[in-house]
Design an enzyme around this catalytic site. Structure first.
Site, short mmCIF file in Angstrom:
data_model
loop_
_atom_site.label_atom_id
_atom_site.label_comp_id
_atom_site.label_asym_id
_atom_site.label_seq_id
_atom_site.Cartn_x
_atom_site.Cartn_y
_atom_site.Cartn_z
N SER A 1 16.38 0.41 20.68
CA SER A 1 16.82 0.06 22.05
C SER A 1 18.09 1.01 22.03
CB SER A 1 17.38 -1.43 22.31
OG SER A 1 18.15 -1.41 22.97
N HIS B 1 12.75 2.04 23.42
CA HIS B 1 12.73 0.60 24.55
C HIS B 1 13.90 0.79 25.16
CE1 HIS B 1 12.73 -3.64 25.14
NE2 HIS B 1 14.11 -3.46 25.18
N ASP C 1 16.52 -0.27 28.10
CA ASP C 1 16.85 -1.61 28.72
C ASP C 1 17.53 -1.19 30.30
OD1 ASP C 1 16.63 -3.63 26.82
OD2 ASP C 1 17.71 -2.45 25.35
N MET D 1 18.99 -2.90 33.48
CA MET D 1 19.85 -4.25 34.02
C MET D 1 20.41 -4.21 35.31
SD MET D 1 21.84 -5.30 30.70
CE MET D 1 21.07 -5.07 29.05
N HIS E 1 12.21 -2.27 29.67
CA HIS E 1 12.58 -3.68 29.79
C HIS E 1 13.22 -3.65 30.97
CE1 HIS E 1 14.51 -7.32 27.52
NE2 HIS E 1 13.94 -7.56 28.73
N MET F 1 15.13 -6.02 33.13
CA MET F 1 16.01 -7.02 33.12
C MET F 1 16.53 -7.21 34.70
SD MET F 1 17.77 -7.36 29.66
CE MET F 1 17.51 -5.84 29.24
N MET G 1 12.00 -12.64 23.94
CA MET G 1 13.45 -12.44 23.83
C MET G 1 13.98 -13.38 22.45
SD MET G 1 14.21 -9.97 25.60
CE MET G 1 15.93 -10.01 25.25
N ASP H 1 12.81 -9.06 20.69
CA ASP H 1 13.92 -7.95 21.23
C ASP H 1 15.26 -9.00 21.01
OD1 ASP H 1 15.66 -6.46 22.42
OD2 ASP H 1 14.78 -6.63 24.43
C1 DX5 Z 1 19.21 -7.11 25.17
C2 DX5 Z 1 18.51 -5.90 25.26
C3 DX5 Z 1 17.98 -5.58 23.94
C4 DX5 Z 1 19.35 -5.14 23.01
C5 DX5 Z 1 18.59 -5.07 21.61
O1 DX5 Z 1 19.35 -7.86 26.66
O2 DX5 Z 1 17.09 -6.53 25.90
O3 DX5 Z 1 17.07 -4.60 24.00
O4 DX5 Z 1 19.75 -3.95 23.53
O5 DX5 Z 1 19.91 -4.57 20.83
P1 DX5 Z 1 20.23 -5.42 19.53
O6 DX5 Z 1 19.10 -5.25 18.38
O7 DX5 Z 1 21.57 -4.99 19.09
O8 DX5 Z 1 20.32 -6.86 19.76
ZN ZN Z 2 15.51 -4.90 25.69
#
Ligand code: DX5
Ligand code: ZN
Length: 236
Positions: free
Chosen positions: A16, A41, A43, A45, A77, A79, A148, A182
């Site tokens: 990520s 990956h 992310d 948001m 991903h 979110m 998660m 994750d």
């Molecule tokens: C959290 C994300 C993850 C995160 C993982 O909401 O979905 O993908 O960035 O990072 P680490 O491994 O540092 O928890």
């Molecule tokens: Zn993620």
């Protein structure tokens, strides 16, 4: 999981990039692939489904120019609230896989269908407080399930090993399902995931902040690989 043909399950590591140096995101993505990542990956948001905002399809489009499809798999991903809104834009931008939260959409079947129609692989994700039973009706229709292991919204949080029964339940029922974990996954916590039956391993901080991302990824991949034969004996 759409195919009824038996398939061999593999462990793949997807860094990520959330906690990497975002000022040079393209370079960081390249670096991860050169260090041996199996996929990236990404992310997304939206400030609604989770408090933070990261990036949208234009960023993905730029990254795609820097990392062609043949070289790198983009695991989105999402979110975001109402994930249907971004399906077309993400597909057009070059996303390969669209993983959305079941908590964020009224009609999960419809969202799954739309992602497939847009030409992407599809995954469903569950937050820590969502029981695994919620995703069971959809497993036959998706390519992966994301469990998660932290509350979504930020990197660098503590791994929740009490999520492992969800992974076990899925692995026990679906021997060939791609199960992604994750949040807080590192060489210190990977054995929980490996024993429970996860094969798609997302890891942010532990990989991108490491002096040797390659070593970290090799270690985690191997930890899962040695457990794969034991998954048939999992009891939840
Ligand atoms: C959290 C994300 C993850 C995160 C993982 O909401 O979905 O993908 O960035 O990072 P680490 O491994 O540092 O928890
Ligand atoms: Zn993620």
């Amino acid at each position: 999981m759409a195919s009824s043909q038996a398939r061999t399950i593999h462990c793949k590591i997807g860094p990520s990039i959330l906690n990497s140096n975002l000022a040079s995101l393209g370079d960081e993505c390249h670096r991860m692939m050169e260090e041996g990542a199996d996929y990236l990956h990404l992310d997304v948001m939206d400030g609604h489904f989770v408090p933070a905002i990261t990036f949208g399809h234009q960023m993905v489009q730029s990254l795609r120019k820097a990392l062609p499809k043949s070289k790198c798999w983009f695991d989105m991903h999402m979110m975001v609230q109402d994930p249907d809104r971004f399906i077309k834009d993400m597909a057009d931008a070059g996303a390969d896989q669209y993983v959305f939260h079941v908590e964020a959409t009224q009609d999960v079947d419809k969202t799954i269908r739309k992602v497939k129609e847009a030409g992407m692989k599809v995954g469903v994700a569950i937050k820590p407080k969502t029981p695994v039973e919620v995703v069971l009706p959809y497993v036959e229709h998706v390519d992966l399930v994301l469990v998660m292991t932290v509350e979504p919204g930020a990197g660098g949080q503590k791994f929740m090993d009490d999520m492992m029964p969800k992974v076990k339940t899925l692995r026990k029922r679906f021997a060939e399902l791609d199960i992604e974990v994750d949040g807080g996954v590192s060489p210190d916590t990977i054995h929980h995931c490996a024993e429970a039956g996860a094969n798609l391993i997302v890891s942010g901080t532990a990989v991108v902040k490491s002096e040797s991302p390659r070593d970290v990824m090799v270690k985690m991949r191997e930890a899962v690989r040695v457990q794969i034969p034991n998954w048939k004996n999992i009891s939840s």
